[in-house]
Design an enzyme around this catalytic site. Structure first.
Site, PDB file in Angstrom:
ATOM      1  N   HIS A   1     -10.617  -6.294  -1.989  1.00 23.20           N
ATOM      2  CA  HIS A   1     -11.315  -5.953  -0.858  1.00 23.20           C
ATOM      3  C   HIS A   1     -12.601  -5.163  -1.752  1.00 23.20           C
ATOM      4  O   HIS A   1     -12.808  -4.029  -1.963  1.00 23.20           O
ATOM      5  CB  HIS A   1     -10.925  -5.009   0.263  1.00 23.20           C
ATOM      6  CG  HIS A   1      -9.758  -5.727   0.950  1.00 23.20           C
ATOM      7  ND1 HIS A   1     -10.093  -6.633   1.823  1.00 23.20           N
ATOM      8  CD2 HIS A   1      -8.437  -5.611   1.058  1.00 23.20           C
ATOM      9  CE1 HIS A   1      -9.108  -7.021   2.568  1.00 23.20           C
ATOM     10  NE2 HIS A   1      -7.891  -6.492   2.056  1.00 23.20           N
TER      11      HIS A   1
ATOM     12  N   ASN B   1       2.049  -5.340  -3.085  1.00 29.53           N
ATOM     13  CA  ASN B   1       0.501  -5.527  -2.713  1.00 29.53           C
ATOM     14  C   ASN B   1      -0.156  -4.413  -2.256  1.00 29.53           C
ATOM     15  O   ASN B   1       0.457  -3.462  -1.770  1.00 29.53           O
ATOM     16  CB  ASN B   1       0.772  -6.558  -1.464  1.00 29.53           C
ATOM     17  CG  ASN B   1      -0.817  -7.255  -1.053  1.00 29.53           C
ATOM     18  OD1 ASN B   1      -1.094  -7.784  -1.990  1.00 29.53           O
ATOM     19  ND2 ASN B   1      -1.038  -7.076   0.131  1.00 29.53           N
TER      20      ASN B   1
ATOM     21  N   GLU C   1      -6.171 -10.804  -0.720  1.00 32.24           N
ATOM     22  CA  GLU C   1      -6.942 -10.508   0.374  1.00 32.24           C
ATOM     23  C   GLU C   1      -8.481 -10.143  -0.040  1.00 32.24           C
ATOM     24  O   GLU C   1      -9.029  -9.295   0.648  1.00 32.24           O
ATOM     25  CB  GLU C   1      -6.733  -9.166   0.764  1.00 32.24           C
ATOM     26  CG  GLU C   1      -4.868  -9.101   1.119  1.00 32.24           C
ATOM     27  CD  GLU C   1      -4.701  -7.989   2.005  1.00 32.24           C
ATOM     28  OE1 GLU C   1      -5.588  -7.117   2.533  1.00 32.24           O
ATOM     29  OE2 GLU C   1      -3.498  -7.721   2.193  1.00 32.24           O
TER      30      GLU C   1
ATOM     31  N   GLU D   1       0.655  -1.080  -0.174  1.00 31.72           N
ATOM     32  CA  GLU D   1      -0.022  -0.046   0.042  1.00 31.72           C
ATOM     33  C   GLU D   1       0.891   1.141   0.145  1.00 31.72           C
ATOM     34  O   GLU D   1       0.607   2.306   0.698  1.00 31.72           O
ATOM     35  CB  GLU D   1      -1.063  -0.041   1.200  1.00 31.72           C
ATOM     36  CG  GLU D   1      -1.858  -1.307   1.344  1.00 31.72           C
ATOM     37  CD  GLU D   1      -2.922  -1.505   2.257  1.00 31.72           C
ATOM     38  OE1 GLU D   1      -2.854  -0.448   3.079  1.00 31.72           O
ATOM     39  OE2 GLU D   1      -3.245  -2.534   2.446  1.00 31.72           O
TER      40      GLU D   1
ATOM     41  N   ASP E   1     -12.392 -10.159  -0.306  1.00 37.49           N
ATOM     42  CA  ASP E   1     -13.621 -10.288   0.475  1.00 37.49           C
ATOM     43  C   ASP E   1     -14.610  -9.580  -0.234  1.00 37.49           C
ATOM     44  O   ASP E   1     -14.113  -8.570  -0.979  1.00 37.49           O
ATOM     45  CB  ASP E   1     -13.668 -10.005   1.959  1.00 37.49           C
ATOM     46  CG  ASP E   1     -12.676  -8.798   2.377  1.00 37.49           C
ATOM     47  OD1 ASP E   1     -12.780  -7.831   1.660  1.00 37.49           O
ATOM     48  OD2 ASP E   1     -12.241  -8.798   3.432  1.00 37.49           O
TER      49      ASP E   1
END
Ligand code: 9MR
Length: 382
Positions: A257, A221, A285, A179, A287
């Site tokens: 996400h 990432n 990651e 990030e 979701d």
């Protein structure tokens, strides 16, 4: 659970496979190079996500909550049976491994690595450099510190070597830098950025990581790379420039996400353009959250929400399956009770973002992934 999604999924999988169906017959001639293909007596079910993913060589991962692993029997069994890769949700972060300056605490991370070895799982290391979850002695917010620029550089170098050497040989993919850009594509002006006077720290950290563990795959990432826009464009330029400088970067992690309130991203074309730079790519990651009730944070406000969530899960997995360079697909945990989402997105409330419910029973989102993997005969092997 009704099964209208079964029909939907079959139709869309056939559409995805399209012209590739011709390869199905010849697939049996391809040698089996997948390490965790179930042997004569597999320790996990043939219809588990990990077993089905192995047919195309795709690792199916999960973030692991070390407060549950080992103590919660059902949680532990699902982790072992369903997934071929594990990521420490928190225990490898800097605040966890060096809360006291110079004193390392690897215990929980080591337990996860031991669990992975026992269950023939690969490990994603998460994460070496981030502006969050830093030890208090270093920075409370990632943007300010009492240390001098030279000290910041020295402690970062020490951290990279300590962590990479400790896990040398045990970690498959490392999230080396996490990030580093904001949603406008601007570099975050973190303590690293300030100490280096720019983004030069990124190249240094990749070089150090490679020196410390030459066999690990080193990833950048980030979230929102799924959408073409200023952020994914900035990271694309970063990777191009790192490659031009011969910096050892091997992959780009798309966190994934997602929320049903936004349109579905052009994920596959983004995976493809990073792959075309010679990078591995991974969903790291995933979701898919939706609006939920304030007093029942994993119960959708709209009972139809799960259909949209199934679609987002399915399309994300299929985007990864369709791109040979996409080597792993990792949901950010599996049980709704343990997801970071309800605690973070609470105004308005969102939740129900994972593939198992609060009692750790598989949701329709789980079955969609299972079917997509089972039907992916035409996807390229990796
Ligand atoms: O899921 C993690 C949660 O338990 C922590 O409290 C949080 C701290 O910021 O980090 C969460 O994981 C993040 C991951 O490390 C990096 N990408 C975003 C994830 C969700 O915030």
């Amino acid at each position: 659970m009704g099964r209208p999604w079964l029909l939907l999924s079959v139709t869309s999988a056939a559409a995805l496979l399209g012209g590739q169906l011709a390869f199905v017959g010849s697939a049996t001639a391809v040698p089996d190079l997948v390490a965790d293909r179930p042997s004569a007596a597999p320790a996990y079910p043939a219809d588990s996500l990990r077993a089905l993913g192995a047919r195309t060589g795709l690792k199916i991962g999960t973030a692991v909550n070390m407060d549950q692993l080992g103590s919660n029997e059902k949680y532990t069994q699902i982790t072992a049976e369903q997934f071929s890769s594990v990521t420490a949700e928190n225990v490898m972060k800097w605040a966890e491994v060096e809360a006291v300056r110079g004193t390392y605490t690897w215990e929980k991370a080591d337990q996860m690595v031991a669990f992975a070895k026992k269950n023939k799982q690969l490990v994603r290391g998460h994460t070496l450099l981030w502006h969050n979850q830093l030890p208090a002695w270093l920075s409370s917010d990632g943007y300010t510190t009492t240390l001098s620029n030279d000290e910041v550089k020295a402690v970062l170098k020490k951290h990279v070597f300590a962590q990479l050497r400790h896990f040398k040989g045990d970690v498959w993919q490392w999230d080396v830098v996490n990030e580093a850009f904001d949603d406008n594509g601007q570099p975050r002006e973190t303590i690293w950025y300030k100490a280096w006077g720019g983004t030069g720290y990124i190249a240094d950290v990749f070089r150090w990581a490679h020196q410390a563990d030459p066999k690990a795959l080193l990833f950048y990432n980030d979230y929102n790379l799924e959408f073409t826009g200023p952020k994914s464009n900035a990271v694309y330029e970063l990777v191009k420039s790192l490659k031009a400088q011969r910096v050892p970067i091997h992959g780009v992690g798309f966190q994934g996400h997602l929320s049903t309130q936004y349109g579905y991203p052009d994920l596959q074309s983004n995976l493809e353009r990073f792959a075309a730079l010679g990078q591995k790519v991974a969903l790291t990651e995933v979701d898919v959250r939706t609006f939920t009730q304030a007093d029942a944070v994993n119960t959708p406000v709209n009972p139809l929400a799960s259909y949209a969530q199934e679609s987002y899960w399915s399309r994300s997995l299929k985007a990864c399956l369709a791109v040979r360079a996409c080597i792993s697909f990792t949901p950010w945990g599996f049980g709704d009770s343990y997801s970071w989402v309800p605690g973070w997105f609470d105004d308005p409330q969102e939740g129900a973002a994972l593939i198992y419910d609060e009692q750790l029973n598989p949701k329709s989102q789980y079955y969609v992934l299972q079917q997509d993997l089972a039907l992916a005969a035409g996807a390229p092997r990796r």
